[in-house]
Design an enzyme around this catalytic site. Structure first.
Site, PDB file in Angstrom:
ATOM      1  CD  GLU A   9      -2.985   0.802   2.386  1.00 16.11           C
ATOM      2  OE1 GLU A   9      -4.024   1.477   2.399  1.00 16.11           O
ATOM      3  OE2 GLU A   9      -2.723  -0.057   3.259  1.00 16.11           O
ATOM      4  CE  LYS A  51      -7.598   0.956   2.770  1.00 14.83           C
ATOM      5  NZ  LYS A  51      -6.414   1.040   3.655  1.00 14.83           N
ATOM      6  CB  CYS A 104      -4.951  -2.507   3.563  1.00 15.96           C
ATOM      7  SG  CYS A 104      -4.172  -2.853   5.174  1.00 15.96           S
ATOM      8  CB  SER A 119      19.394  -2.231  35.503  1.00 12.32           C
ATOM      9  OG  SER A 119      18.486  -3.237  35.079  1.00 12.32           O
TER      10      SER A 119
END
Length: 715
Positions: free
Chosen positions: A44, A113, A174, A362
């Site tokens: 896309e 779209k 999509c 750490s």
């Protein structure tokens, strides 16, 4: 019987990198043609990149997209192949997210779209307008730069399909696959046999299964071939697009690309027999529905996708059958953590043109997970280098300061890790020997360049300055200080670590005789961010954070996986250690522990996070759900106290999310304030109305956690 050679592609595009995006598109078309393909589909918005965001509102983005398309059309690359290419198009002064279907230097169709992604991480309706005229089309007058190349004045724009000599192609974009009334249903009933889907779908832990099932279902009851192309890589933001280009036929996945890869271009091909689609569609009920279906306008093109010769394939038919028999491939969540954030880190490192990463170790599991993900990245780089990936080798050489024509190749992940990854243990008088030892052992196991320091003199200097100015010297709670003093002294240590992290990130390459600087990585997990269990502007504040969207529970599973898969035995010590910030003095009767400080466990935080975000629960809604889930081992009053405590702490710490380090998005309940989780950061933190209702209901509900209670007397 006619064989069709089809393909989908995954490209690692970069927002606004028009030159690079153009080159990758051309390369994908060339590879497709080498495989004998006659239909190529890209991801896309592949020309400008998917993640341009508000840049889609700029005329420059539209102009440059047309310029790239003109350059593609002017070449010979689209000769003899149908290409489905993505870009924004302005039609009648309205911006649309479009697919441009081209063939032989001609534009066949611009398909806008129709259903836009507009929730979670997506804001497509901020930039684009959906095409609302379903099954309708209009003339689109082309810009002059395209007219010069194609000799076309206007082309069809709208909801149409492409009719070739031998089949019919329909376009789906999509989000349209995820909607209840997906276009492929109506297109398939009107005779469309091949569907293309161009996607910009991001990675989220355990998400791929849903996508695969939707693609399989799209062709199982309908019949047809589905070509799915997805963006792959980090195109400039928090998301990692996880590729996995697929070709499905009649409900089976017959070809599948990688989900995580360092490749800039990946082409997936399969050879299919279109007669298999036609035989799949012979059911009477399907025929009755198709006979009454509405018609799509067909754009006719005098071109056949098949050669017309039976058996004329390039050998990929056999691969397709094997994939069909074995089914789709899925990574475990632990593998997804090892691969997704690692690929994201690589893209960020190479595209920012910096020389490496820096992490304050750490000795705890969060910074450990961050370091192991960087090591996983180095493993992927070494693997790609062994395969001769020229782009990876070139990027690696630049990072380590080698010239382009150097013979250096990063074949050893430990050696490469030592060149680009720097770690540091920043101890104080409150640190334990165990955490210092674990940090050093981890650095040796993965090969990072490690330094170890004590910052007590720095902390003391700040306390002395405050005492000099105010005449008051704050003390820890263990030494008789108040809660305010205790918290302030903890925060001094945490914030000074951030200053030191950036100092060392800026100068360690110089110390090693190199140029450039390092990016600082954060290591706060999604649960700590949700609860606000971090100091604002402490060492959780960094440039980017690969674990900021991953839960503590999943991180522990990942470390257990990496211990065996990466052969790092020292990770056992991290798994067995109690999580602690080590910001307060240790005594015989007190050792600071994260879960005790938070007043809730990490497992509980995962549940709170899921209900708050995914299930969309407020305080009362969460309480009612948890009464059913936890009622067998906690009383309603206990559950009420836990819910109220969570929402109080979440609300009063929400402001910290406004400055949260940009993190790899991996979890559906991420509290990221900047993109994903749009909520206020100033709350009525005691929620008087909501908490009162919770207390009233909790007081009258039966206690199912006590077996002695007569559960028949519940009314």
């Amino acid at each position: 019987m006619g064989h069709l050679i089809t393909l989908a592609t995954s490209l690692n595009q970069w927002a606004l990198d028009f030159q690079g995006n153009y080159e990758r598109i051309i390369q994908s078309i060339a590879i497709a043609k080498e495989h004998g393909a006659t239909l190529r589909v890209g991801p896309e918005l592949e020309i400008p990149g998917y993640g341009c965001y508000d840049h889609f509102l700029e005329g420059d983005t539209i102009l440059h997209s047309w310029e790239v398309l003109a350059k593609i059309l002017a070449s010979d690359h689209t000769m003899g192949i149908v290409c489905d290419i993505g870009m924004p198009v302005v039609h009648k002064n309205v911006i649309y997210n479009c697919r441009v279907i081209v063939h032989d230097r001609q534009i066949l169709l611009i398909r806008p779209k129709m259903w836009l992604a507009n929730d979670g991480n997506y804001r497509e309706m901020r930039y684009f307008t959906p095409w609302m005229k379903h099954r309708q089309w209009e003339d689109h007058f082309l810009p002059r730069i395209i007219q010069t190349v194609t000799k076309q004045i206007k082309v069809p724009f709208g909801d149409c399909v492409i009719s070739t000599v031998d089949t019919c192609i329909g376009v789906e974009l999509c989000e349209e696959l995820f909607t209840p009334a997906s276009p492929h249903i109506s297109m398939g009933l009107d005779g469309v046999e091949i569907f293309t889907n161009s996607s910009g779908s991001h990675h989220e832990l355990r998400k791929l299964y849903t996508r695969v099932e939707l693609i399989k279902e799209a062709t199982l009851k309908l019949g047809g071939v589905y070509l799915y192309a997805n963006q792959q890589g980090c195109d400039g933001d928090r998301l990692y697009y996880d590729g996995c280009a697929m070709i499905a036929m009649n409900g089976h996945i017959i070809a599948q690309g990688s989900q995580f890869s360092l490749n800039d271009v990946e082409v997936v091909t399969a050879t299919i027999d279109i007669e298999d689609v036609r035989s799949h569609r012979t059911s009477r009920s399907r025929g009755l529905q198709a006979a009454r279906s509405e018609v799509f306008h067909r754009i006719e093109v005098p071109f056949a996708l098949s050669s017309g010769k039976f058996g004329d394939t390039d050998g990929t038919m056999t691969l397709g059958i094997q994939a069909k028999l074995s089914g789709a491939r899925f990574h475990t969540p632990e593998e997804e953590i090892a691969l997704g954030p690692a690929c994201w880190l690589w893209d960020y490192l190479r595209r920012s043109r910096t020389q490496g990463y820096f992490v304050p170790l750490s000795g705890g599991i969060d910074s450990c997970a961050t370091a192991v993900i960087v090591y996983s990245m180095c493993r992927l780089v070494a693997e790609a280098a062994r395969k001769g990936d020229k782009q990876v080798i070139a990027d690696a050489r630049r990072m380590v300061g080698e010239p382009e024509d150097s013979v250096y190749i990063p074949l050893d992940p430990h050696e490469f890790c030592n060149k680009i990854f720097h770690t540091c243990y920043m101890g104080t008088e409150n640190s334990s020997a165990e955490t210092r030892k674990r940090a050093k052992a981890l650095s040796e196991a993965i090969g990072s360049y490690h330094v170890d320091l004590n910052m007590d003199t720095l902390v003391t200097s700040v306390r002395d300055l405050f005492a000099f100015v105010t005449g008051m010297r704050p003390q820890f709670r263990a030494h008789g200080g108040s809660g305010a003093e205790n918290l302030a002294l903890q925060n001094i240590q945490a914030r000074l670590r951030m200053l030191l992290a950036y100092l060392f990130a800026q100068l360690l390459p110089w110390v090693r005789g190199r140029q450039g600087a390092l990016l600082v990585l954060g290591s706060a997990n999604v649960d700590e961010s949700l609860r606000g269990y971090l100091t604002k502007y402490d060492c959780s504040s960094a440039d980017i954070n690969p674990i900021g969207g991953i839960s503590k529970t999943d991180l522990k599973k990942f470390i257990a996986y990496a211990r065996d898969a990466f052969e790092i035995p020292i990770l056992n010590d991290f798994l067995s250690a109690i999580p602690t910030a080590e910001l307060e003095p240790i005594s015989e009767t007190y050792v600071q522990a994260d879960e005790a400080d938070m007043g809730m466990t990490y497992d509980e935080l995962s549940v709170f996070g899921r209900f708050r975000k995914v299930e969309k629960c407020g305080p009362y809604g969460m309480f009612t759900k948890l009464v059913h889930e936890w009622g067998s081992f906690l009383s309603p009053v206990q559950i009420a106290e836990k819910v109220k405590h969570f929402f109080f702490e979440y609300a009063r710490n929400r402001h910290k999310m406004t400055t949260l380090t940009p993190s790899y998005h991996a979890e559906s309940y991420s509290p990221d304030d900047n993109r994903f989780d749009l909520r206020p950061f100033l709350y009525p933190s005691r929620f008087p109305w909501q908490f009162k209702k919770i207390d009233e209901v909790a007081a009258v509900l039966p206690d199912r956690s006590n077996p002695a209670v007569d559960k028949t007397k519940t009314d």
